[in-house]
Scaffold this active site. Structure first.
Site, PDB file in Angstrom:
ATOM      1  NE  ARG A 289       5.217   4.376  -0.864  1.00 47.56           N
ATOM      2  CZ  ARG A 289       4.442   4.961  -1.986  1.00 47.56           C
ATOM      3  NH1 ARG A 289       5.030   4.787  -3.315  1.00 47.56           N
ATOM      4  NH2 ARG A 289       2.942   4.880  -1.961  1.00 47.56           N
TER       5      ARG A 289
ATOM      6  CG  HIS B 205      -7.973   5.253  -2.018  1.00 45.11           C
ATOM      7  ND1 HIS B 205      -7.322   5.968  -1.101  1.00 45.11           N
ATOM      8  CD2 HIS B 205      -6.760   4.755  -2.741  1.00 45.11           C
ATOM      9  CE1 HIS B 205      -5.787   5.762  -1.291  1.00 45.11           C
ATOM     10  NE2 HIS B 205      -5.633   4.921  -2.050  1.00 45.11           N
TER      11      HIS B 205
END
Length: 647
Positions: free
Chosen positions: A366, A388
């Site tokens: 990022r 997830h």
RNA sequence: GCCGAUGUAGCUCAGAGGUAGAGCACUUCCUUGGUAAGGAAGAGGUCAGGGGUUCAAUUCCCCUCAUCGGCUCCA
């Protein structure tokens, strides 16, 4: 007759108007000396402000947050007075109390205020404090207030006044200084006995980078000189624990200008810690039914267009990587979840398959602004212990609780005892900035609140802190110095399943949309290890320590025996090294202590003869003489006590 | 990205307009020791990088880069 109800429920009666100070005096002289402000009917007031009706009252001292903040707010005014003395014509913006002290944002005009100027301002503040000038509250009409600041030519205060209602405006004056202020304040400047101006920084007017940049002066004050000394010592201690310093000293990680800022390089010892944390988490995750998956570091831009991340972060992220001939456009992976969505879609799912839990130690990239980078806590490339969970709506709460259990297990194994669970919900006044339906949001928010309360977590609820796609639960850990850090996170997401059109076949043979839960107990390994270093000041739990022992031969004559011991210990799955240097034992002990090696095994003539080792514990001292097997037992017992298996 | 400070040996730091310093670490030698620093010698530097002022710049000035403290941001 006015009745004042105190926190203990007792009621005191006074003839006519009283001040909180009168009440304090009526209780005890000592209290009257120490009280700084008062909470009157739930609102913090000046001690000298008259109370004209029956009220509840609690008196605030230095031991109350309200007392401290009042003192620091007054200190900001005191600093402003001192600054105006030396720099007439400066324009004052805002000067609030903060967690540790206060600041004032100031427009110095053409003058360049530097740290060299701080000392004389401090001295002036102490000077003014000794004058014991009263803080005088004055209600003022909006027109008069505007007139005052127009004459002073202070556009910042004038702008603040625009938002204030007439009849609700107060000025406070102490000595030669008057400021627009809601208050409250301490009775007089004499309460301030110690002053330290900490630093200077740039800050934008109203936090808006398009507006005027002001000079922010940070300071802190105390009612006793001794407390300032203690505070400064505490800061020194914090510096010693700084993970950047310890990371270097202990050889855990480094950065290189050639590699690029914000891109940590893990040295062998740091990697050993990291790998152990990963193994630890993998083992726990396998037991809870997570399925490890693996995905590449880049993906087509379209993936993030689909997920919505591109729209939101595309401009402020690393720009795309293009293929030379086909014109394909890839992005460095900033998130693992879109990949996991595609893995979910790879095979059709039945309601019987759910929940599906995909786990990956995924490294993501990022873009962070250069000025934002900070050691391992703020980097541009980091590894998440990401997973997830795709489940049915009726499974959300249950899954949520399971994740909470996992997080608690991790915190327990690493001695993070002081944590709070921060539930982040929507900003109720600005619901438009969130993706997803009203109904789904309400469901998810309710599920989180229920799960945290059933698990009995110490919880705080923050409105407006939710992610744009769903509410979340963050685990905030306090380190030994009381600083708060965000580590683990659990986030409900009703958005990505929609965008990726994820579905499963229900018992009704119809297609249904699963709910997604993002979760990362460590958060990022980089940040987690940084916090762990500061939490333990580099003394990792034994199971995690890259070097559990050092064998220290009394002289080179016993290096052979040391090697023998090392070999034996390998059979017990304990790791360590031999300090074979030609140094005296005192020196070897000192170095091992400074390197925070948990156990030192001193071997000399008598140990070699008896096939034993003299055990010394880091930070504690000599434990006595043991056989190698006995030592191994000590170590393994210590590890087992900490590292209870997850089930 | 913005404001400010800082940048000298692997690390911690001193220094001054005239050929670069200390402690620790490192290498070699002496010493072979009993619970937090044994001794000696040696090696190690384009003083962050680039430009300017000057007879002379690591030192003064400007730019760039990085680090630190903040601001803003953080999927």
């Amino acid at each position: 007759m006015i009745k004042i109800t105190l926190p203990d429920g007792s009621v005191r009666e006074f003839d006519g108007a009283v001040t909180s100070m009168d009440v304090a005096t009526s209780i005890s002289e000592g209290l009257a000396r120490n009280v700084l402000a008062a909470k009157v009917n739930g609102e913090i007031w000046d001690l000298m402000r008259p109370i004209n009706e029956d009220s509840t009252l609690s008196l605030l001292t230095w031991n109350d947050d309200g007392g401290k903040s009042t003192m620091w707010h007054s200190s900001a005014h005191l600093m402003a007075e001192a600054l105006e003395f030396y720099y007439p014509g400066i324009k004052l913006a805002i000067g609030p109390p903060i967690e540790n002290g206060f600041y004032y944002d100031i427009d110095f005009g053409d003058y360049e205020f530097t740290e060299k100027d701080l000392k004389k301002v401090e001295d002036k503040m102490l000077d003014l404090a000794r004058q014991k000038n009263d803080f005088i509250r004055q209600e003022i009409s909006k027109a008069d207030a505007i007139k005052y600041f127009t004459e002073k030519d202070d556009q910042y205060k004038l702008e603040l006044l625009e938002d204030l209602e007439d009849g609700n405006i107060t000025f406070y004056t102490q000595g030669n200084f008057t400021d627009l202020c809601r208050g409250p304040h301490i009775p007089n400047t004499g309460y301030i006995k110690a002053v330290k101006l900490m630093s200077i920084a740039g800050a934008y007017w109203r936090g808006d980078e398009k507006r005027q940049q002001l000079t922010r002066v940070y300071g802190i004050t105390f009612p006793k000189a001794k407390e300032l000394t203690e505070y400064l010592e505490m800061l020194e201690e914090a510096k010693k624990r700084d993970h950047r310093k310890l990371g270097k000293e202990l050889g855990l990680f480094t950065f290189s200008q050639k590699v690029g800022m914000g891109l940590p390089l893990w040295l062998p010892k740091g990697t050993a810690v990291r790998d152990r944390l990963i193994d630890f988490m993998k083992e726990a995750q396998v037991k809870t039914g997570y399925l490890p998956v693996a995905t590449p570091h880049i993906a087509l831009k379209d993936l993030y267009v689909c997920s919505g991340h591109y729209e939101k972060y595309g401009e402020d992220s690393f720009q795309s990587i293009k293929t030379p001939h086909e014109g394909e456009e890839f992005l460095l992976k900033p998130m693992n979840c879109p990949h996991h969505c595609e893995i979910f879609k790879a095979e059709p799912k039945s309601y019987k398959d759910l929940p599906v839990r995909f786990a990956e130690f995924g490294t993501v990239y990022r873009y962070e602004q250069s000025g934002e980078l900070h050691g391992l806590t703020r980097v541009r490339g980091f590894t998440q212990d990401d997973a997830h969970i795709f489940c049915r709506p009726d499974q959300v709460e249950e899954e949520f609780k399971k994740v909470i259990d996992l997080v608690l297990y991790v915190f327990n194994a690493l001695d993070f005892e002081n944590f709070t669970a921060q539930v982040s919900l929507r900003d109720p006044y600005n619901k438009s900035k969130y993706i997803g339906s009203e109904e789904n949001w309400e469901k998810a928010e309710a599920a989180i609140i229920k799960a945290t309360s059933e698990k009995g977590l110490p919880t705080v609820v923050e409105y407006g802190e939710a992610a744009f796609y769903g509410p979340k639960l963050d685990f905030m850990v306090k380190d030994a110095l009381g600083r708060s850090w965000q580590l683990g996170t659990i986030q409900v997401d009703y958005n990505l399943p929609e965008r990726f059109e994820l579905e499963y076949t229900g018992s009704d043979n119809q297609k249904h949309r699963p709910v997604m839960i993002h979760r990362a107990p460590f958060g990022s390994l980089e940040r987690f290890i940084a916090v762990l270093i500061e939490h333990t000041s580099g003394k990792f739990p034994l199971w995690l320590n890259p070097e559990q022992f050092a064998i220290l031969p009394i002289s080179e004559k016993y290096n052979d025996y040391a090697a023998e011991v090392l070999n034996l210990l390998k059979n017990y799955d304990i790791r360590g090294l031999i300090d074979e240097r030609n140094e005296k034992i005192g020196k070897k002990i000192r170095d091992a202590e400074l390197n925070k090696i948990p156990y030192m095994l001193i071997v000399g003539e008598s140990e070699a003869n008896e096939k034993k080792v003299a055990v010394r514990r880091q930070g504690e001292g000599d434990l006595g003489v043991f056989s190698v097997a006995e030592f191994a037992e000590i170590v393994n017992k210590e590890i087992e006590e900490k590292l209870i298996k997850f089930n």
